[in-house]
Design a protein around this motif. Structure first.
Motif, PDB file in Angstrom:
ATOM      1  N   GLY A  37       0.844  -1.202   0.000  1.00 29.68           N
ATOM      2  CA  GLY A  37       0.000   0.000   0.000  1.00 29.68           C
ATOM      3  C   GLY A  37       0.878   1.250   0.000  1.00 29.68           C
ATOM      4  O   GLY A  37       0.642   2.198  -0.758  1.00 29.68           O
ATOM      5  N   HIS A  42      -1.137  -7.428 -12.835  1.00 30.19           N
ATOM      6  CA  HIS A  42      -0.991  -7.560 -11.374  1.00 30.19           C
ATOM      7  C   HIS A  42      -1.453  -8.944 -10.915  1.00 30.19           C
ATOM      8  O   HIS A  42      -2.572  -9.346 -11.230  1.00 30.19           O
ATOM      9  CB  HIS A  42      -1.822  -6.483 -10.670  1.00 30.19           C
ATOM     10  N   GLY A  71      -2.259 -10.083  -5.533  1.00 30.01           N
ATOM     11  CA  GLY A  71      -3.551 -10.254  -4.859  1.00 30.01           C
ATOM     12  C   GLY A  71      -4.288 -11.476  -5.383  1.00 30.01           C
ATOM     13  O   GLY A  71      -4.817 -12.279  -4.608  1.00 30.01           O
ATOM     14  N   SER A 122      -9.956 -11.033 -11.256  1.00 28.67           N
ATOM     15  CA  SER A 122      -9.238  -9.989 -10.520  1.00 28.67           C
ATOM     16  C   SER A 122      -8.858  -8.860 -11.466  1.00 28.67           C
ATOM     17  O   SER A 122      -8.495  -9.104 -12.618  1.00 28.67           O
ATOM     18  CB  SER A 122      -7.966 -10.602  -9.905  1.00 28.67           C
ATOM     19  N   LEU A 139      -6.752  -4.858 -11.095  1.00 30.41           N
ATOM     20  CA  LEU A 139      -6.097  -3.888 -10.195  1.00 30.41           C
ATOM     21  C   LEU A 139      -6.045  -2.476 -10.751  1.00 30.41           C
ATOM     22  O   LEU A 139      -5.643  -1.538 -10.082  1.00 30.41           O
ATOM     23  CB  LEU A 139      -4.662  -4.368  -9.922  1.00 30.41           C
ATOM     24  N   GLY A 173     -10.487  -6.988  -6.402  1.00 28.10           N
ATOM     25  CA  GLY A 173      -9.294  -6.218  -6.765  1.00 28.10           C
ATOM     26  C   GLY A 173      -9.476  -4.804  -6.249  1.00 28.10           C
ATOM     27  O   GLY A 173     -10.612  -4.362  -6.054  1.00 28.10           O
ATOM     28  N   ALA A 174      -8.363  -4.100  -6.056  1.00 22.91           N
ATOM     29  CA  ALA A 174      -8.406  -2.801  -5.378  1.00 22.91           C
ATOM     30  C   ALA A 174      -9.463  -1.808  -5.909  1.00 22.91           C
ATOM     31  O   ALA A 174     -10.149  -1.184  -5.104  1.00 22.91           O
ATOM     32  CB  ALA A 174      -7.020  -2.179  -5.376  1.00 22.91           C
ATOM     33  N   THR A 227     -13.441  -7.959  -0.438  1.00 28.46           N
ATOM     34  CA  THR A 227     -12.275  -7.070  -0.514  1.00 28.46           C
ATOM     35  C   THR A 227     -10.926  -7.743  -0.333  1.00 28.46           C
ATOM     36  O   THR A 227      -9.908  -7.146  -0.637  1.00 28.46           O
ATOM     37  CB  THR A 227     -12.387  -5.993   0.589  1.00 28.46           C
ATOM     38  N   ASP A 228     -10.890  -8.953   0.230  1.00 33.00           N
ATOM     39  CA  ASP A 228      -9.571  -9.541   0.502  1.00 33.00           C
ATOM     40  C   ASP A 228      -9.587 -11.055   0.335  1.00 33.00           C
ATOM     41  O   ASP A 228     -10.646 -11.669   0.174  1.00 33.00           O
ATOM     42  CB  ASP A 228      -9.097  -9.162   1.914  1.00 33.00           C
TER      43      ASP A 228
END
Ligand code: B12
Length: 210
Positions: A46, A101, A104, A147, A149, A178-179, A196-197
């Motif tokens: 982050g 990416h 994640g 996913s 990003l 994904g973010a 979220t995760d």
């Protein structure tokens, strides 16, 4: 400085030679593997993203940080995936077209695998056609996970999600994450689930497949 802070600093500054030793030291010191992942490595990534946004670092630094995190995750993998069985069915996962990416996505794959799924990981930059081909080849798939990003690859996620839903193939649930992805976006693209995760992705996959 705590071991977890040392791990975060090593990831942030791309000290790939040190990371394995640091993670092993933290584990033998009794640190929780999930805490090492979340408070050490993910938090550090982050910070890397923030520095990149402020142009304090550039793509090469982001890349060495990513490599360092990947090495650290390899050490954690056996701890995070403990107790894996493969009885809940198949999960096809990939990062959508145009997006490279995968940290994640790899964590989501790892947690879904340890929840009991057989994971078919299509990698990064996966076209809609490749997702559909994999689904046709594995008609017993229970979960498909996409996913993304980058805000610029959200349209690719939408195209893939819509095409999967329109393909007529059935028997599986579609999850996205994904973010930049939000609950609203997930609904818009017709996904069956969003979270979220990685840890909650595994819980969601189990719930939807059950
Ligand atoms: C590492 C990194 C890279 C590495 C990637 C290496 C790799 N092998 O993955 C490299 C250097 C290649 C890279 C390249 C680029 N990057 Co980059 N990158 C990052 C960075 C710093 C960390 C990403 C990461 O690994 N995070 C840690 C993991 C664990 O978190 P995560 O990916 O979010 O995953 C978690 C959740 O999102 C969720 N999740 C993820 N997938 C899924 C799927 C499902 C189904 C579910 C339920 C949940 C879920 O669970 C995961 C685990 O908890 C981010 C910054 C950030 N804060 O995210 C920028 C970032 C994503 N990158 C960015 C950019 C701009 C780029 C480039 C365009 C830069 C450039 N000019 O070339 C390129 C694009 C390349 C491409 N075509 O993909 C921007 C995106 C901005 C935007 N809004 O679109 C960010 C946000 C940086 C920034 N702040 O500006 N990047």
């Amino acid at each position: 400085m705590s071991k977890i802070d040392e791990i975060a600093q090593a990831v942030e500054t791309g000290k790939s030679k040190l990371i394995e030793g640091l993670v092993n030291e933290a584990l033998s010191g009794g640190e929780d593997p999930l805490k090492i992942l979340n408070d050490g490595m993910i938090k550090a990534m982050g910070n890397v993203g923030e520095k990149f946004q402020k142009s304090e670092i550039f793509v090469p630094e982001m890349l060495v940080a990513a490599r360092t995190m990947k090495k650290g995750v390899e050490v954690l993998k056996p701890k995070l995936a403990a107790g894996a069985t493969t009885s809940l069915g198949k999960c096809i996962i990939g990062t959508v077209h145009g997006d490279l990416h995968d940290i994640g996505k790899n964590l989501v794959a790892l947690m879904i695998e340890s929840a009991g799924f057989e994971v078919i990981d299509l990698g990064v930059d996966v076209t809609t056609e490749a997702f559909i081909t994999a689904l046709k080849a594995n008609p017993d798939t229970k979960v498909v996970a996409l996913s993304a990003l980058l805000t610029t690859t959200m349209p690719a996620m939408k195209d893939t999600a819509v095409a999967i839903k329109a393909s007529g193939l059935k028997g599986f649930k579609l999850i996205v994450g994904g973010a930049p992805i939000t609950e609203d976006f997930a609904k818009q693209v017709g996904a069956d689930g969003y979270t979220t995760d990685a840890a909650s992705a595994a819980v969601l996959a189990k719930k939807l497949a059950g």
